[in-house]
Design a protein around this motif. Structure first.
Motif, PDB file in Angstrom:
ATOM      1  N   ARG A  61      42.767  24.883  79.343  1.00 10.21           N
ATOM      2  CA  ARG A  61      43.224  25.755  78.258  1.00 10.21           C
ATOM      3  C   ARG A  61      42.163  25.883  77.164  1.00 10.21           C
ATOM      4  O   ARG A  61      41.994  26.944  76.559  1.00 10.21           O
ATOM      5  N   ASN A 146      47.654  18.799  71.279  1.00  9.14           N
ATOM      6  CA  ASN A 146      48.536  19.826  71.856  1.00  9.14           C
ATOM      7  C   ASN A 146      49.988  19.549  71.447  1.00  9.14           C
ATOM      8  O   ASN A 146      50.776  19.002  72.196  1.00  9.14           O
ATOM      9  N   ILE A 148      52.827  20.928  71.625  1.00 12.03           N
ATOM     10  CA  ILE A 148      53.590  22.004  72.272  1.00 12.03           C
ATOM     11  C   ILE A 148      55.023  21.548  72.555  1.00 12.03           C
ATOM     12  O   ILE A 148      55.650  21.973  73.520  1.00 12.03           O
ATOM     13  N   VAL A 250      51.661  22.661  80.183  1.00 13.26           N
ATOM     14  CA  VAL A 250      50.372  23.119  79.668  1.00 13.26           C
ATOM     15  C   VAL A 250      49.903  24.419  80.325  1.00 13.26           C
ATOM     16  O   VAL A 250      49.410  25.320  79.663  1.00 13.26           O
ATOM     17  N   TRP A 267      50.366  25.864  76.781  1.00 16.57           N
ATOM     18  CA  TRP A 267      49.548  25.619  75.591  1.00 16.57           C
ATOM     19  C   TRP A 267      48.537  26.739  75.451  1.00 16.57           C
ATOM     20  O   TRP A 267      47.844  27.087  76.403  1.00 16.57           O
ATOM     21  N   HIS A 268      48.432  27.293  74.251  1.00 15.23           N
ATOM     22  CA  HIS A 268      47.446  28.329  73.954  1.00 15.23           C
ATOM     23  C   HIS A 268      46.474  27.759  72.918  1.00 15.23           C
ATOM     24  O   HIS A 268      46.826  27.590  71.756  1.00 15.23           O
ATOM     25  N   SER A 294      48.918  24.473  67.325  1.00 19.60           N
ATOM     26  CA  SER A 294      49.571  24.448  68.634  1.00 19.60           C
ATOM     27  C   SER A 294      51.065  24.715  68.538  1.00 19.60           C
ATOM     28  O   SER A 294      51.732  24.869  69.559  1.00 19.60           O
ATOM     29  N   CYS A 301      51.842  27.866  71.520  1.00 16.50           N
ATOM     30  CA  CYS A 301      52.526  27.511  72.766  1.00 16.50           C
ATOM     31  C   CYS A 301      53.616  28.529  73.047  1.00 16.50           C
ATOM     32  O   CYS A 301      54.039  29.281  72.160  1.00 16.50           O
TER      33      CYS A 301
END
Length: 345
Positions: A61, A146, A148, A250, A267-268, A294, A301
């Motif tokens: 990611r 992360n 998320i 993810v 996850w972005h 996140s 996310c």
């Protein structure tokens, strides 16, 4: 010398099938020590150091977001993968000596050494995955994580609606905050639609060992689990072989497991990286907590589309997930962040 690879967004994405798609504070921490001055026009020089292959979920990611920035012309990007913990500091110093504007990576096992490198190169910006907060003795060292849990909670709502045995298996890498909080959020979501569910929780002691994750998942299936939380690669393979369901983490792997992976928490990393690029270019980069980017309300996310499971998930669960998603984005519903190690029921 580290194995340095230059990322061309077209050739690299063809060569590698990159898998696409806080409790620490509600906003980034403000700390002293802005980095240098505004950078000259043109792309920033960015280097990344990864301890695993770029195909691995978490790193893929970051890699994807970096390639997007390359495609926009914002950065030039090189990276090293499979860097051992013992070699991390050396590679980090070599990139620093080479004059990169921004260095990104993950320093969970090399925290002290990485922060010392940052102190030795005060004009270089570092954005590192870390379980710890930024410190005023390293004003050029920002951290991310992360967070998320929002998307993980929503995936749990879907999972709870799909279990028939009310038994779920969960296989993670290590019981660190980055994993623990997602598992707890997932379990909280499950209890919304299947409150009597019990959980088997196991950690394989590795970030990338699909065979071990698969064998661990088989044991949980033998104990009655009919839905698996696939925090690691290998879990969905076990679910597929045994004809049960899995929930992704993810990344979205449904294309590879169309009859197995019901939903995934995605996850972005783009909001995190884009903010760092903006700050470095403006000469305003400092020791902030980038983990907040996140959060779902920041675009960090999302819950993956149901895809092949569209129409197969009970309508009530889909409706509840959509309502909760809207409330999270509006700030009207907050998913608890619990970093304690989860235990089996």
């Amino acid at each position: 010398m580290p194995t340095i690879k230059t990322s061309n967004p077209l050739s690299l994405l063809k060569r590698r099938q990159v898998l696409a798609g806080a409790a620490a504070g509600a906003a980034a921490l403000s700390m002293p020590g802005l980095i240098g001055k505004a950078r000259a026009e043109g792309p920033l020089k960015v280097a990344a150091i990864y301890t695993v292959p770029v195909e691995q979920q978490w790193v893929s990611r970051i890699h994807l977001a970096a390639n997007a920035a390359v495609a926009r012309g914002d950065i030039e990007y090189v990276f090293s993968e499979n860097t051992s913990n013992n070699d991390y500091e050396r590679v980090m110093r070599e990139y620093s000596e080479a004059g990169h504007d921004l260095i990104i990576g993950e320093v969970f096992a090399v925290e002290d050494a990485a922060r010392q490198v940052a102190r030795d190169y005060p004009e270089t910006a570092y954005l590192m995955g870390s379980s710890f907060l930024p410190k005023d003795d390293t004003p050029n060292f920002a951290v991310f994580d992360n967070y998320i849990q929002d998307a993980s909670y929503l995936s749990g709502i879907i999972a709870g609606a799909m279990t028939k045995t009310n038994k779920m298996g969960m296989v993670g890498g290590f019981p660190i905050p980055e994993v623990n909080r997602l598992m707890h959020a997932f379990m909280a979501g499950v209890r919304e639609t299947a409150p009597d569910t019990t959980f088997q929780v196991a950690f394989i002691g590795s970030w990338f060992d699909p065979p071990k994750a698969k064998e661990t998942a088989f044991a949980q299936i033998d104990a009655g689990a009919d839905v698996l939380y696939a925090e690691r690669f290998g879990v969905s393979d076990a679910a597929k072989e045994k004809g049960i369901l899995a929930i992704g983490n993810v990344i979205d792997t449904q294309a590879d497991y169309p009859d197995t992976v019901v939903a995934s928490a995605i996850w972005h990393f783009e909001p995190t990286l884009d903010k760092a690029i903006e700050m470095v270019k403006a000469g305003s980069f400092k020791a902030d907590n980038y983990g907040v980017y996140s959060f779902m309300k920041e675009g960090g996310c999302s819950l993956a589309p149901l895809g092949t499971f569209e129409g197969k998930v009970p309508d009530a669960a889909v409706k509840l997930a959509m309502e909760r998603e809207a409330a999270i984005k509006a700030g009207d519903f907050v998913v608890e962040i619990n970093d304690e190690e989860p235990k089996s029921s």
